[in-house]
Write an enzyme that holds these catalytic residues in place. Structure first.
Site, mmCIF file in Angstrom:
data_model
loop_
_atom_site.group_PDB
_atom_site.id
_atom_site.type_symbol
_atom_site.label_atom_id
_atom_site.label_comp_id
_atom_site.label_asym_id
_atom_site.label_seq_id
_atom_site.Cartn_x
_atom_site.Cartn_y
_atom_site.Cartn_z
ATOM 1 N N SER A 1 1.046 -1.272 0.103
ATOM 2 C CA SER A 1 0.083 0.200 0.076
ATOM 3 C C SER A 1 0.203 1.278 0.068
ATOM 4 O O SER A 1 1.565 1.571 -0.624
ATOM 5 C CB SER A 1 -0.940 -0.195 1.308
ATOM 6 O OG SER A 1 -1.905 1.086 0.908
ATOM 7 N N HIS B 1 -2.782 -1.020 -3.594
ATOM 8 C CA HIS B 1 -3.488 -0.197 -3.479
ATOM 9 C C HIS B 1 -3.395 1.394 -4.249
ATOM 10 O O HIS B 1 -2.583 2.185 -3.562
ATOM 11 C CB HIS B 1 -4.050 0.307 -1.818
ATOM 12 C CG HIS B 1 -4.199 -1.129 -0.887
ATOM 13 N ND1 HIS B 1 -3.997 -1.176 0.158
ATOM 14 C CD2 HIS B 1 -4.472 -1.827 -1.433
ATOM 15 C CE1 HIS B 1 -4.516 -2.561 0.736
ATOM 16 N NE2 HIS B 1 -4.886 -2.876 0.099
ATOM 17 N N ASP C 1 -4.888 -4.542 5.380
ATOM 18 C CA ASP C 1 -4.996 -5.283 4.379
ATOM 19 C C ASP C 1 -3.736 -6.455 4.596
ATOM 20 O O ASP C 1 -3.001 -6.179 4.043
ATOM 21 C CB ASP C 1 -5.687 -4.664 3.049
ATOM 22 C CG ASP C 1 -5.950 -5.559 2.211
ATOM 23 O OD1 ASP C 1 -6.075 -6.691 2.724
ATOM 24 O OD2 ASP C 1 -5.212 -5.219 1.421
#
Length: 346
Positions: A166, A193, A286
């Site tokens: 991310s 992401h 995540d």
């Protein structure tokens, strides 16, 4: 601080920021030169950086800021066409933390969504501690002590690698994938992401940096050795029991789509003994649960070590959940993947 040469867009960004109670606008300047001059006096917590600027562009401004007075930077990209996207991605490599879509007129559809995304990114990134950059990510020292390996045995015959990241992910992915040769014997699946409109350009940028071919994953594809498959924008990426890629629009998991946990979980369910999962820098959690499930099912799980992670959020969560077979500094992850795949480094 807002850095934007267009008076109209600068005023629009100032209006967007001023409406958000989490943010306070301390300066709005029209050039990188002015930003660099004002930076030592104003000392903002976060910078909104345009890429296409007269004189010094946003990429060079990012490099100088990260070298002279490190400050979290959010790139505001005005286009998803190739040239602008390449500059934006290179700004991430130079130390910017994220890239978001530039706002358009307030009467235009999607304005409120874009405005909310900008403000949320500025607020979140304002809290990320950044360090002085003295070169590219590839200049980081490799003589770092990794955490000792757990009792896990790596797969005897690995068949697939999944990597997720991310915040800080694009340069980290470029470094890990850059260690792999074009003839790498395993397929690699990637979840990053990022705003959906940027994913095609992101995959093209990666494709121009690393030896293995990189492309957006397509529904029903059979992942081939030596190729990198990137989750499409705003779509989950998973692997089926038949060994095909599944691209899904099902609801976000933990506000993320694509969600790294769903990718790791699909490998845990169908291909665990042959799977290697890698969780790199990123804010939030995540991927942590999915990586823990993958490891528990017999897969091999690697997390980025705190010493190199831009944001030690996702890897830390995986370690807490017991989802890490081995924690390595970023420069050691690519060579470790070569070793696991049975490839002799050049």
């Amino acid at each position: 601080m807002i850095v934007e040469d267009s008076l109209v867009v600068r005023r629009l960004l100032a209006h967007i920021v001023s409406r958000d109670p989490r943010l306070t606008l301390v300066a709005a300047v029209a050039s990188a030169e002015e930003a660099l001059q004002e930076l030592p006096r104003i000392r903002p917590d976060v910078i909104s950086m345009d890429i296409r600027l007269p004189g010094i562009d946003g990429l060079e401004a990012t490099r100088r800021i990260m070298a002279e007075q490190p400050t979290p930077i959010v790139v505001i990209a005005d286009s998803v066409e190739d040239a602008s996207l390449r500059i934006s991605m290179n700004a991430l490599r130079a130390g910017a933390l994220s890239v978001v879509e530039k706002p358009v007129g307030m009467a235009t559809g999607g304005h409120e969504r874009i405005a909310e995304t900008i403000c949320t990114q500025l607020y979140i990134m304002s809290q990320v501690p950044v360090i002085r950059r003295r070169g590219s990510a590839n200049d980081r020292p490799v003589a770092l002590r990794p955490a000792p390996p757990r009792a896990d045995q790596p797969p005897q015959r690995p068949g697939i690698i999944a990597i997720a990241a991310s915040t800080g992910g694009p340069p980290a992915l470029a470094q890990v994938l850059g260690a792999l040769p074009a003839e790498f014997p395993l397929p690699v699946l990637v979840v990053q992401h990022m705003g959906g409109s940027f994913m095609e350009g992101f995959s093209q940028w990666l494709d121009g940096l690393v030896a293995p071919p990189v492309a957006i994953a397509q529904e029903g594809e059979v992942p081939l050795p030596g190729r990198v498959y990137v989750a499409p924008g705003d779509r989950h990426l998973m692997v089926t029991a038949q060994g095909r890629l599944r691209v899904s629009a099902e609801r976000p998991l933990g506000s993320q789509r694509p969600a790294a946990t769903l990718l790791f979980r699909s490998l845990a369910e169908h291909w665990a003994p042959q799977s290697i999962g890698v969780l790199l820098t990123g804010m939030g959690e995540d991927g942590a649960l999915g990586l823990a499930e993958l490891r528990q099912a017999g897969g091999y799980a690697i997390t980025e070590h705190e010493s190199t992670a831009v944001v030690y959020g996702m890897p830390a969560a995986a370690v807490r959940l017991g989802g890490s077979s081995l924690s390595l500094p970023l420069p050691m992850i690519g060579p470790r993947l070569l070793q696991l795949a049975g490839v002799t480094p050049p």
